[in-house]
Design a protein around this motif. Structure first.
Motif, mmCIF file in Angstrom:
data_model
loop_
_atom_site.group_PDB
_atom_site.id
_atom_site.type_symbol
_atom_site.label_atom_id
_atom_site.label_comp_id
_atom_site.label_asym_id
_atom_site.label_seq_id
_atom_site.Cartn_x
_atom_site.Cartn_y
_atom_site.Cartn_z
ATOM 1 N N ILE A 33 -3.609 1.680 13.690
ATOM 2 C CA ILE A 33 -2.582 1.390 12.688
ATOM 3 C C ILE A 33 -1.299 2.081 13.132
ATOM 4 C CG2 ILE A 33 -1.975 1.630 10.263
ATOM 5 C CD1 ILE A 33 -5.060 2.026 9.802
ATOM 6 N N ARG A 83 -5.349 -7.371 5.688
ATOM 7 C CA ARG A 83 -4.251 -7.972 6.441
ATOM 8 C C ARG A 83 -4.793 -8.745 7.625
ATOM 9 N NH1 ARG A 83 -0.924 -4.273 9.280
ATOM 10 N NH2 ARG A 83 0.101 -6.163 9.992
ATOM 11 N N LYS A 142 2.431 -4.005 -5.692
ATOM 12 C CA LYS A 142 1.521 -4.497 -4.660
ATOM 13 C C LYS A 142 0.142 -3.851 -4.841
ATOM 14 C CE LYS A 142 1.201 -6.220 -0.215
ATOM 15 N NZ LYS A 142 1.703 -7.485 0.316
ATOM 16 N N ARG A 152 -1.751 -5.288 -7.764
ATOM 17 C CA ARG A 152 -2.254 -6.614 -7.427
ATOM 18 C C ARG A 152 -3.478 -6.515 -6.519
ATOM 19 N NH1 ARG A 152 -0.628 -12.068 -6.303
ATOM 20 N NH2 ARG A 152 -1.093 -12.458 -4.111
ATOM 21 N N LEU A 189 1.667 0.719 -0.782
ATOM 22 C CA LEU A 189 1.811 1.811 -1.748
ATOM 23 C C LEU A 189 2.756 1.429 -2.880
ATOM 24 C CD1 LEU A 189 2.030 4.893 0.648
ATOM 25 C CD2 LEU A 189 0.039 3.981 -0.558
ATOM 26 N N ASP A 190 3.427 0.283 -2.710
ATOM 27 C CA ASP A 190 4.303 -0.193 -3.782
ATOM 28 C C ASP A 190 3.457 -0.427 -5.037
ATOM 29 O OD1 ASP A 190 6.838 -1.499 -4.774
ATOM 30 O OD2 ASP A 190 5.377 -3.146 -4.992
ATOM 31 N N GLU A 249 4.651 3.278 10.990
ATOM 32 C CA GLU A 249 5.919 2.584 10.759
ATOM 33 C C GLU A 249 6.121 2.458 9.259
ATOM 34 O OE1 GLU A 249 5.763 -1.384 12.264
ATOM 35 O OE2 GLU A 249 4.002 -1.905 11.103
ATOM 36 N N GLN A 267 -5.562 -2.549 5.378
ATOM 37 C CA GLN A 267 -5.372 -2.992 6.757
ATOM 38 C C GLN A 267 -6.397 -4.059 7.112
ATOM 39 O OE1 GLN A 267 -2.908 -2.146 8.865
ATOM 40 N NE2 GLN A 267 -1.958 -0.854 7.328
ATOM 41 N N ALA A 311 6.259 0.081 7.420
ATOM 42 C CA ALA A 311 5.456 -0.955 6.783
ATOM 43 C C ALA A 311 4.235 -0.374 6.083
ATOM 44 C CB ALA A 311 5.026 -1.989 7.815
ATOM 45 N N LEU A 312 3.812 0.853 6.496
ATOM 46 C CA LEU A 312 2.668 1.483 5.827
ATOM 47 C C LEU A 312 2.948 1.681 4.332
ATOM 48 C CD1 LEU A 312 1.525 4.195 8.397
ATOM 49 C CD2 LEU A 312 0.225 2.223 7.597
ATOM 50 N N MET A 313 4.222 1.692 3.971
ATOM 51 C CA MET A 313 4.580 1.911 2.571
ATOM 52 C C MET A 313 4.382 0.657 1.728
ATOM 53 S SD MET A 313 7.951 4.281 3.260
ATOM 54 C CE MET A 313 8.832 3.369 2.062
ATOM 55 N N THR A 314 4.158 -0.488 2.394
ATOM 56 C CA THR A 314 4.078 -1.755 1.661
ATOM 57 C C THR A 314 3.006 -1.720 0.565
ATOM 58 O OG1 THR A 314 4.630 -2.795 3.762
ATOM 59 C CG2 THR A 314 3.948 -4.242 1.971
#
Lengths: 458, 335
Positions: free
Chosen positions: B306, B186, B320, B323, B316-317, B309, B183, B311-314
């Motif tokens: 935070i 971001r 991602k 990287r 955790l991919d 939503e 977070q 998007a919190l899973m983003t």
């Protein structure tokens, strides 16, 4: 005379209402289903376009770096999938069919033709989802590779929206139906109003008014009014014909009888032989009886006709009775009877003067006929409690067992053997009373003599 | 012989499993009614008052409380979904993904604000900002930094004073650390500059906030970054020596969340525990609360909470995460 009730089959208003309201119900249902199916389509398109945007953002983030595929999923790609119902999101990323990341139980379904985004509805982990499949070809230094992404989202928010829209559509349908129902109520009452107005104007007409309708009516009712007008024209014609016939008949019968009677009287003066004189007297009596009977028959016919078309005017019963008494006094004198008027001084009443005169004259006639010489016939006029004219004599009175049937047409009392009369007198009086809403009452006076009361209540 | 070996192996693994818990405690052990098993990343000391007040109201209920790291909470629940009734964790992303993946039960009877609820399954009950905690002694005579930028400048100004004396989460181990780091990244590039400075100073990496605060008190480190201020605040005896700074440039606030597992056998008891948790903790109505209550929505906006939503899973991919961790390691682990 009561008008015969027409045979009723169905109702125009009901038929109109059922047609209009049934039509409105069908339209309302159609409206509901149309709105709902349109909403389903729009909602599905909405979800599809968000899914498409999301999967495009993910594919755009795919790149080959140092020979390896990297997908830097933008935060917004999933953020845009937020819904008020917190729908679940599933995704899977494949490279040339090999699973890279995400949910490996979500299969990628290639679109047709290849490379085109495809949408499908399905089931993931027991939840109904909408799924988008999209792919992108990446070109690296020495190879081409295809990135395939399947993205699925549950449909809780969508079904909630659809429920809400369906509810609103239902309200809309019900509102539409209610409004149309009111409109059809109004429309049918307006249409019926025209008919009712015509009915009222027919009902309100006076008994003599048989003129054609002049008020404007709607086009559809014009033939009806035209038929009515022509019917009334014919009725008017036939009524005036029968009136003419009655007057003509009275004239034709009475005049020759009077002539015959005067000849008979003259002959009686000249005839000397007693048996001839007796025969002539019988002849005069017979002529009198015929004349009276013809008069009463015509009276009765006239009364029957007038009773159907009662013409009321305000008149004073006392004055009417006194006028009659004045005219009948010569006849009473011939029989040595006196006529006395008693009761209230002023008795106003709304009625048909000719009819009442006729009735009272017949009642006094009767009394004169049956009263013994040197007696008094008393006519009492009372205003309260209801207008009444009572004729009393000092004769033999009625046979008590005949009172109920006496007023029938052509009935004569058994004790009237030697009096002239056709028996129609009381019938006429009775008909006149009935036409005015009252009745004729017969009784015997305790001290002897008949008592006839003409009740005129209305 | 073979049987004996197997037996030893089983016992050993059982012991090992038992030893893996940071802490376990059973409340109201004598009760014979429902048995609730709570797996949590929150230290027992901070959570105990909530359980105690619950068993006071429900004397029939027995509660077992297991504490482990946020990443381990996630791992254990995925391995044995039916071993626990309630899951409490500060790693919002892992919690949300567990709910998304179908491990949670919907509780239609619970009333909670929309922004603090996800799918009527995941309920937030605290709002805890990520803080910079410093040992006041290390900053004697120097201004106390109020933003990340000022912290970067303070560390650059006196590199020798801070060498080996800065600490932060090891995002590879800690779920909460990873959430804060992602977070943070971001929000601004400042994060990466700060990490670079800390990496050059020989950063110490920690699994948990508690350990960082321990080392701050002993003076082993002078600055801890992205630590839970609430843990420091819960220790009044160290308040004088430590300063909790909420970065004024862009504070990040985490909400501790709880859910009832889909596989629970004690659904109604678990639901009443969640109801109790929200009633006493979420809006600060209870007494002796050691955790900060959930703030109102306005304050939440202000403090950059935070949001719950998808998007919190983003982050955790798998791709991602790989990287991000590669970039983090490149920055932090410098030799």
């Amino acid at each position: 005379m009561m008008a015969a009730s027409p045979t009723v089959s169905g109702s125009l208003r009901d038929r109109l209402m059922i047609t209009l309201i049934g039509g409105a119900a069908v339209l309302a249902l159609l409206l509901f289903f149309a709105v709902r199916s349109y909403a389903v389509q729009v909602a599905q398109q909405g979800q599809d376009s968000i899914l498409a945007a999301s999967v495009t953002a993910m594919l755009d983030a795919a790149a080959i770096r140092d020979g390896e595929v990297e997908i830097d999923i933008p935060y917004a790609a999933f953020s845009m999938l937020s819904t008020p119902s917190d729908d679940r999101v599933f995704y899977a990323i494949y490279q040339d069919g090999a699973f890279l990341s995400g949910y490996n139980d979500l299969a990628y379904e290639a679109g047709k033709p290849l490379g085109v985004r495809s949408f499908q509805s399905g089931d993931v982990r027991g939840a109904a989802v909408r799924q988008v499949n999209a792919s992108r070809t990446l070109i690296g230094a020495n190879r081409r590779t295809e990135i395939q992404i399947a993205l699925a989202q549950t449909q809780d928010a969508q079904s909630q929206t659809l429920d809400r829209i369906a509810r609103n559509a239902a309200f809309l349908g019900v509102g539409f139906f209610a409004l149309t129902g009111l409109l059809s109520l109004w429309a049918s009452s307006v249409t019926m109003g025209q008919l009712n107005r015509l009915t009222t104007s027919v009902t309100r007409r006076g008994p003599q008014d048989l003129s054609p309708f002049q008020k404007p009516v709607p086009q559809e009712m014009a033939p009806l009014v035209q038929s009515l007008n022509s019917l009334m024209g014919r009725l008017d014609q036939s009524l005036s014909q029968s009136e003419d016939f009655i007057a003509e008949a009275a004239h034709r019968v009475r005049t020759p009888l009077a002539t015959v009677r005067s000849y008979a009287e003259a002959t009686l003066q000249r005839v000397k032989r007693e048996e001839n004189r007796e025969a002539m007297r019988s002849m005069v009596r017979a002529i009198d009886e015929s004349s009276r009977a013809a008069g009463q028959l015509l009276d009765h016919a006239m009364i029957t006709f007038r009773a159907d078309h009662l013409e009321r005017e305000t008149l004073d019963l006392r004055a009417l009775v006194e006028d009659l008494v004045l005219r009948l006094t010569p006849i009473a004198d011939m029989r040595d009877l006196s006529l006395a008027v008693a009761g209230d001084a002023d008795v106003p009443f709304a009625g048909d003067a000719i009819l009442i005169q006729n009735a009272v004259r017949n009642m006094i006639d009767n009394a004169i006929k049956y009263a013994p010489p040197d007696s008094t016939v008393t006519i009492t006029v009372n205003a309260a409690p209801k207008p009444v004219i009572v004729v009393e004599d000092e004769g033999p009175g009625f046979n008590t067992d005949e009172i109920a049937t006496l007023a029938g047409r052509f009935q004569r009392g058994s004790n009237a053997a030697d009096s002239i009369g056709s028996g129609l007198g009381l019938t006429i009086a009775q008909d006149v009373a009935t036409a005015h809403g009252g009745h004729l009452h017969l009784s015997n006076r305790p001290e002897g003599g008949a008592c006839v009361s003409l009740q005129l209540s209305s | 012989m073979r049987i004996l070996t197997t037996l030893v192996l089983i016992l050993w693994s059982a012991c090992a499993t038992a030893q893996e818990w940071e802490d376990t405690q059973v409340f109201n052990d004598a009760a014979t009614g429902p048995f609730l098993r709570i797996i949590s990343s929150t230290d027992t000391a901070l959570f105990a008052p909530l359980i105690t007040s619950f068993v006071d109201e429900n004397p029939n209920t027995r509660v077992a409380y297991f504490v482990t790291s946020t990443a381990d909470v996630d791992r254990r629940l995925r391995d044995t979904p039916d071993a626990f009734d309630i899951v409490v964790s500060s790693a919002m992303d892992l919690q949300l993904k567990l709910v998304n993946d179908g491990f949670a039960r919907q509780l239609p009877g619970i009333e909670h604000p929309d922004w603090a609820t996800w799918r009527q399954s995941l309920f937030a009950f605290t709002a805890e900002p990520a803080a910079i905690v410093i040992n006041r002694a290390a900053f004697a005579g120097a201004p106390i930094p109020a933003t990340r930028q000022e912290l970067i400048e303070a560390l650059r100004d006196r590199p020798t004073a801070f060498r080996d004396k800065v600490g932060t989460y090891d995002v590879r181990q800690s779920g909460l650390g990873y959430l804060f780091a992602t977070q943070d990244s971001r929000a601004s590039d400042t994060y990466w500059r700060l990490m670079e400075v800390m990496g050059r100073l020989g950063v110490r990496l920690y699994c948990c906030s508690g350990d960082m605060i321990d080392d701050l008190t002993t003076g082993k480190i002078a600055v801890a970054y992205n630590v839970l201020g609430s843990y420091a605040a819960a220790r009044p005896e160290v308040n004088d020596s430590l300063a909790v700074i909420l970065p004024s440039d862009f504070p990040i606030t985490m909400m501790r969340t709880a859910f009832v597992t889909a596989a629970t056998a004690e659904a109604s008891a678990a639901e009443s525990f969640i109801a109790h948790l929200l009633a006493t903790q979420a809006f600060g109505q209870g007494e002796n609360l050691l955790l900060p209550p959930l703030t109102s929505e306005d304050a939440a906006e202000d403090r950059a909470t935070i949001p719950l939503e998808p998007a919190l899973m983003t982050f955790l991919d798998a791709l991602k995460r790989r990287r991000f961790l590669a970039a983090w390691e490149d920055t932090m682990i410098q030799n």
